[in-house]
Structures are given as structure tokens and as C-alpha cells.
Design a protein around this motif. Structure first.
Motif, PDB file in Angstrom:
ATOM      1  N   SER A  78      54.053  25.863  31.082  1.00 32.50           N
ATOM      2  CA  SER A  78      53.763  24.871  30.034  1.00 32.50           C
ATOM      3  C   SER A  78      53.182  23.555  30.562  1.00 32.50           C
ATOM      4  CB  SER A  78      55.020  24.579  29.198  1.00 32.50           C
ATOM      5  OG  SER A  78      55.448  25.764  28.546  1.00 32.50           O
ATOM      6  N   TYR A  79      52.686  23.559  31.818  1.00 34.80           N
ATOM      7  CA  TYR A  79      51.968  22.383  32.331  1.00 34.80           C
ATOM      8  C   TYR A  79      50.713  22.165  31.484  1.00 34.80           C
ATOM      9  CZ  TYR A  79      49.350  19.502  35.730  1.00 34.80           C
ATOM     10  OH  TYR A  79      48.627  18.500  36.352  1.00 34.80           O
ATOM     11  N   GLU A  80      50.468  20.946  31.034  1.00 36.01           N
ATOM     12  CA  GLU A  80      49.441  20.694  30.025  1.00 36.01           C
ATOM     13  C   GLU A  80      48.033  20.492  30.578  1.00 36.01           C
ATOM     14  OE1 GLU A  80      50.786  17.511  27.557  1.00 36.01           O
ATOM     15  OE2 GLU A  80      52.371  18.723  26.611  1.00 36.01           O
ATOM     16  N   GLU A  81      47.880  20.484  31.910  1.00 34.70           N
ATOM     17  CA  GLU A  81      46.542  20.278  32.486  1.00 34.70           C
ATOM     18  C   GLU A  81      46.156  21.428  33.397  1.00 34.70           C
ATOM     19  OE1 GLU A  81      46.118  16.394  34.214  1.00 34.70           O
ATOM     20  OE2 GLU A  81      47.190  15.421  32.573  1.00 34.70           O
ATOM     21  N   ALA A  82      46.543  22.637  33.012  1.00 37.98           N
ATOM     22  CA  ALA A  82      46.173  23.820  33.802  1.00 37.98           C
ATOM     23  C   ALA A  82      44.685  24.105  33.643  1.00 37.98           C
ATOM     24  CB  ALA A  82      46.997  25.021  33.354  1.00 37.98           C
ATOM     25  N   ARG A  83      44.066  24.591  34.727  1.00 40.04           N
ATOM     26  CA  ARG A  83      42.650  24.976  34.696  1.00 40.04           C
ATOM     27  C   ARG A  83      42.507  26.395  34.151  1.00 40.04           C
ATOM     28  NH1 ARG A  83      42.317  23.459  40.337  1.00 40.04           N
ATOM     29  NH2 ARG A  83      41.790  25.633  40.701  1.00 40.04           N
ATOM     30  N   GLY A  84      41.261  26.779  33.898  1.00 44.00           N
ATOM     31  CA  GLY A  84      40.997  28.114  33.377  1.00 44.00           C
ATOM     32  C   GLY A  84      41.096  29.218  34.397  1.00 44.00           C
ATOM     33  N   ASP A  85      41.395  28.874  35.652  1.00 42.52           N
ATOM     34  CA  ASP A  85      41.561  29.921  36.675  1.00 42.52           C
ATOM     35  C   ASP A  85      42.927  29.860  37.355  1.00 42.52           C
ATOM     36  OD1 ASP A  85      41.080  27.543  37.964  1.00 42.52           O
ATOM     37  OD2 ASP A  85      39.650  28.363  39.411  1.00 42.52           O
ATOM     38  N   GLN A  86      43.596  28.688  37.294  1.00 48.75           N
ATOM     39  CA  GLN A  86      44.858  28.532  38.034  1.00 48.75           C
ATOM     40  C   GLN A  86      45.621  27.321  37.504  1.00 48.75           C
ATOM     41  OE1 GLN A  86      44.415  28.616  42.305  1.00 48.75           O
ATOM     42  NE2 GLN A  86      46.272  27.451  42.637  1.00 48.75           N
ATOM     43  N   CYS A  87      46.946  27.413  37.572  1.00 48.05           N
ATOM     44  CA  CYS A  87      47.785  26.265  37.239  1.00 48.05           C
ATOM     45  C   CYS A  87      48.179  25.558  38.532  1.00 48.05           C
ATOM     46  CB  CYS A  87      49.047  26.712  36.494  1.00 48.05           C
ATOM     47  SG  CYS A  87      50.207  25.359  36.177  1.00 48.05           S
ATOM     48  N   ASP A  88      47.837  24.276  38.631  1.00 49.98           N
ATOM     49  CA  ASP A  88      48.130  23.526  39.860  1.00 49.98           C
ATOM     50  C   ASP A  88      49.610  23.175  39.979  1.00 49.98           C
ATOM     51  OD1 ASP A  88      45.548  23.584  40.787  1.00 49.98           O
ATOM     52  OD2 ASP A  88      44.985  21.698  39.833  1.00 49.98           O
ATOM     53  N   LYS A  89      50.384  23.352  38.907  1.00 51.22           N
ATOM     54  CA  LYS A  89      51.811  23.041  38.980  1.00 51.22           C
ATOM     55  C   LYS A  89      52.617  24.242  39.472  1.00 51.22           C
ATOM     56  CE  LYS A  89      55.747  21.153  36.464  1.00 51.22           C
ATOM     57  NZ  LYS A  89      56.271  20.670  35.161  1.00 51.22           N
ATOM     58  N   CYS A  90      52.467  25.404  38.811  1.00 47.59           N
ATOM     59  CA  CYS A  90      53.261  26.579  39.225  1.00 47.59           C
ATOM     60  C   CYS A  90      52.492  27.490  40.173  1.00 47.59           C
ATOM     61  CB  CYS A  90      53.745  27.364  38.011  1.00 47.59           C
ATOM     62  SG  CYS A  90      52.452  28.234  37.085  1.00 47.59           S
ATOM     63  N   GLY A  91      51.169  27.276  40.312  1.00 42.31           N
ATOM     64  CA  GLY A  91      50.379  28.029  41.284  1.00 42.31           C
ATOM     65  C   GLY A  91      49.916  29.390  40.808  1.00 42.31           C
ATOM     66  N   LYS A  92      50.281  29.791  39.593  1.00 41.71           N
ATOM     67  CA  LYS A  92      49.914  31.126  39.114  1.00 41.71           C
ATOM     68  C   LYS A  92      48.437  31.186  38.730  1.00 41.71           C
ATOM     69  CE  LYS A  92      54.157  33.332  37.558  1.00 41.71           C
ATOM     70  NZ  LYS A  92      55.185  32.472  38.120  1.00 41.71           N
ATOM     71  N   LEU A  93      47.822  32.361  38.978  1.00 41.87           N
ATOM     72  CA  LEU A  93      46.444  32.585  38.552  1.00 41.87           C
ATOM     73  C   LEU A  93      46.434  32.838  37.053  1.00 41.87           C
ATOM     74  CD1 LEU A  93      45.160  34.918  41.414  1.00 41.87           C
ATOM     75  CD2 LEU A  93      44.848  32.458  41.175  1.00 41.87           C
ATOM     76  N   ILE A  94      45.386  32.346  36.384  1.00 46.46           N
ATOM     77  CA  ILE A  94      45.316  32.421  34.933  1.00 46.46           C
ATOM     78  C   ILE A  94      43.955  32.956  34.519  1.00 46.46           C
ATOM     79  CG2 ILE A  94      45.360  31.061  32.773  1.00 46.46           C
ATOM     80  CD1 ILE A  94      47.055  28.987  34.252  1.00 46.46           C
ATOM     81  N   ASN A  95      43.937  33.790  33.497  1.00 48.98           N
ATOM     82  CA  ASN A  95      42.698  34.124  32.818  1.00 48.98           C
ATOM     83  C   ASN A  95      42.516  33.067  31.727  1.00 48.98           C
ATOM     84  OD1 ASN A  95      40.641  35.191  31.273  1.00 48.98           O
ATOM     85  ND2 ASN A  95      41.364  37.301  31.473  1.00 48.98           N
ATOM     86  N   ALA A  96      41.336  32.461  31.645  1.00 48.51           N
ATOM     87  CA  ALA A  96      41.126  31.304  30.759  1.00 48.51           C
ATOM     88  C   ALA A  96      41.553  31.578  29.314  1.00 48.51           C
ATOM     89  CB  ALA A  96      39.665  30.869  30.803  1.00 48.51           C
ATOM     90  N   VAL A  97      41.370  32.817  28.838  1.00 45.75           N
ATOM     91  CA  VAL A  97      41.718  33.111  27.444  1.00 45.75           C
ATOM     92  C   VAL A  97      43.231  33.118  27.233  1.00 45.75           C
ATOM     93  CG1 VAL A  97      39.594  34.401  26.977  1.00 45.75           C
ATOM     94  CG2 VAL A  97      41.611  35.619  27.849  1.00 45.75           C
ATOM     95  N   GLU A  98      44.025  33.089  28.327  1.00 48.58           N
ATOM     96  CA  GLU A  98      45.484  33.049  28.203  1.00 48.58           C
ATOM     97  C   GLU A  98      46.013  31.630  27.989  1.00 48.58           C
ATOM     98  OE1 GLU A  98      46.437  36.785  31.268  1.00 48.58           O
ATOM     99  OE2 GLU A  98      46.489  34.719  31.982  1.00 48.58           O
ATOM    100  N   LEU A  99      45.182  30.612  28.248  1.00 47.30           N
ATOM    101  CA  LEU A  99      45.628  29.227  28.092  1.00 47.30           C
ATOM    102  C   LEU A  99      46.045  28.934  26.656  1.00 47.30           C
ATOM    103  CD1 LEU A  99      42.921  27.250  30.115  1.00 47.30           C
ATOM    104  CD2 LEU A  99      45.337  27.447  30.719  1.00 47.30           C
ATOM    105  N   LYS A 100      47.095  28.161  26.507  1.00 48.04           N
ATOM    106  CA  LYS A 100      47.463  27.659  25.188  1.00 48.04           C
ATOM    107  C   LYS A 100      46.729  26.337  24.950  1.00 48.04           C
ATOM    108  CE  LYS A 100      52.118  29.602  25.621  1.00 48.04           C
ATOM    109  NZ  LYS A 100      53.560  29.256  25.742  1.00 48.04           N
TER     110      LYS A 100
END
Length: 313
Positions: free
Chosen positions: A177-199
Motif C-alpha cells: 500500500s505504498y502510495e508512490e510505487a512505480r509501474g515496474d517495482q515498489c521502492d518500499k517493499c521491493g516487489k516487482l509489479i505489473n503496472a496494471v496491478e497498481l491501485k
């Protein structure tokens, strides 16, 4: 120890004469020929001491050692210049991507000269040679059936009239739930993200709310290579000097089965894809950038293939 003491007693006059390679440095029959490359530093920043230690210093130390051993040594590097990070920096500074690359390539080169890093050639990836070699590799993969086409769900900003590459999107991380995650990775928890998964995703350019739309992309068909890759890896692990970490990661990829890997992006700044239906796209930077080692050598010498296609030496 005895041999070292005897060599010391003979003095410097008895040492072999230092090898002075021709310019450009090319492989020499009968000599030990060493090609050294540093990981290509990304162009959108000013390098600091940590970058130098983590990127070019170890290679520079090894290059100096090789030259002291009278081995015929070529040491090349350059700035990695394509991709979304350059486009983002260009927007931030109000410049074009080309201007950003020229500005920071010069800064990088000056800093490495100040530190006396002993590159034989320091180049860049935004060159005609890069386009020619990358497109040639692409055409060979296409001709041999190692590419496939698929539809990808991607965020599109209707206000900017563009599909948004990973770094042009930010939103709330679906994991922490970090509010400034990028479309490829969250800089807080370090997990890789697919941009369409962002809230609550937002376009970083206009702060508009993007929508999910399908777009066509090309993929490297890695599963086709598994059968050939596994015996090669077994041989390489047995005869090479792989780190434990490199072995572990590679084994986990093979164990889980290789997956097709997307090699195109909906961007303007990159090597153009030379295929009808995809000419408005560019190559993904992780397909394109490793080819920079070849193209930088090609900018250094038109006989670059003597280094890169010369397994006998």
C-alpha cells in the motif's frame, strides 16, 4: 618464492619489454587476447564514487593487471542511453532525450577521465551501429522462429495519447500500500509489479487516470531454447567459474521453466522495431542494451567482429 627472489635480484633490466599494442587494439595470433567490458552505466545521472566502485573500478583494475602481464588487452565501456528513464529525465529537465544523452555522456566521460579509468574506448548506445547490429540480431531471431506475437494488457493515458511504459506510471502498491510505487517495482517493499496491478494509477506526465487497453507486442520465445540451453549450462557450470549466486538463480529459472519475454515497448526513444505492424514501437532496453557492448566495440573499430566472433582466440 625462490623464483620471485631470483627475478628481483636480476633487476628491472631483465624484465620483458612492455607490450605496446597497435591502435586500434585487435586480437593478435599467438598472444593472449583479453576483451574487458564494464557494465554500461545508465546515462541519466551524474556518477558518484559508489557507481565507480560498483561498475568500472574492478574492470579497470583487471585491465591494468592484464596489461602488466603483457596480454593484448582491450577495455571498452559507454553509457546506456535508451529506455523510459531517459525519457523521464528529459521531461524533468525540459530537454529532448537526445540532449539529455549528450549532456550526461559528456559528464560521465569527464568524471572517468578525472579518475584515470583506463578505457581504450568510452562510447554510447545511441549510434547507427547499435541500430544496425540490434536489428540484425532481431531479424536472425525472427527468421529462425524464436519470436512470437501476443496481446498485452497495458495502461494507456488518453490525455497524452500514449501507452504508458513502466516508469511513466505511479500508484499504490498492491502488496504494501505504498502510495508512490512505480509501474515496474515498489521502492518500499521491493516487489516487482505489473503496472496494471497498481491501485489508483496515475500518468506521471499529466496526472491523469490511465485506462487498461490491449496492445500487441513481440516476445522472445525462450521455452524453445530450453532443450539446447540445459546441456550447455551443465558443461559451463562444470568448466567455468560461476558464482554460487549466479548458479542458484539460473537453476531456479530452468527449474521453473523459461517463460516468453517481451522485447518491445510503446515508446519513441529506442531502437526502432523493423517489422510491419510494430514500426511505432522500439526494442525493450534489456533486449537492446546488452548489444551495446558489441556496437561500442564497432564504433571503436570496424574490425569489431575479430573480438566478438572469434572463439578460437
Amino acid at each position: 618464492i625462490t623464483a620471485a627472489a631470483e627475478a628481483w635480484a636480476r633487476g628491472a633490466a631483465a624484465l620483458p619489454k612492455p607490450w605496446k599494442p597497435q591502435k586500434p587494439v585487435l586480437p593478435v595470433e599467438g598472444m593472449r587476447n583479453i576483451l574487458i567490458t564494464s557494465a554500461l552505466p545508465y546515462v541519466n545521472n551524474v556518477p558518484h564514487l559508489g557507481n565507480i566502485i560498483g561498475c568500472v573500478l574492478s574492470a579497470d583494475t583487471f585491465a591494468r593487471y592484464c596489461r602488466l602481464r603483457n596480454w593484448n588487452t582491450l577495455y571498452v565501456c559507454g553509457t546506456d542511453e535508451y529506455g523510459t528513464a531517459t525519457e523521464t529525465k528529459a521531461v524533468e529537465e525540459g530537454l529532448t532525450p537526445e540532449q539529455i544523452c549528450s549532456k550526461y555522456n559528456a559528464i560521465h566521460a569527464d568524471i572517468y577521465r578525472w579518475f584515470d579509468i583506463s578505457f581504450d574506448y568510452f562510447g554510447r548506445t545511441t549510434t547507427p551501429h547499435q541500430t544496425t547490429i540490434a536489428q540484425d540480431i532481431f531479424q536472425r531471431l525472427l527468421a529462425r522462429g524464436f519470436l512470437l506475437q501476443d496481446t498485452v494488457e497495458q495502461l494507456r493515458c488518453e490525455n497524452c495519447q500514449r501507452f504508458l511504459a513502466d516508469r511513466f506510471v505511479e500508484g499504490t502498491c498492491p502488496f504494501c500500500s505504498y502510495e508512490e510505487a512505480r509501474g515496474d517495482q515498489c521502492d518500499k517493499c521491493g516487489k516487482l509489479i505489473n503496472a496494471v496491478e497498481l491501485k489508483n494509477p496515475q500518468c506521471k506526465l499529466c496526472r491523469g487516470v490511465p485506462v487498461v487497453k490491449p496492445t500487441q507486442h513481440l516476445f522472445l520465445d525462450l521455452p524453445k531454447l530450453e532443450e539446447r540451453l540445459e546441456p550447455w549450462l551443465e558443461q559451463s557450470w562444470a568448466t567455468g567459474d560461476w558464482t554460487a549466486n549466479a548458479r542458484y538463480i539460473t537453476r531456479s529459472w530452468i527449474r521453473d521453466g523459461l517463460k516468453p519475454r517481451c522485447i518491445t515497448r510503446d515508446l519513441k526513444w529506442g531502437t526502432p522495431v523493423p517489422l510491419d505492424g510494430f514500426r511505432d514501437k522500439v526494442f525493450y532496453v534489456w533486449f537492446d542494451a546488452p548489444i551495446g557492448y558489441l556496437s561500442i566495440t564497432a564504433n571503436y573499430t570496424d574490425q569489431w567482429e575479430r573480438w566478438w566472433k572469434n572463439p578460437q582466440q
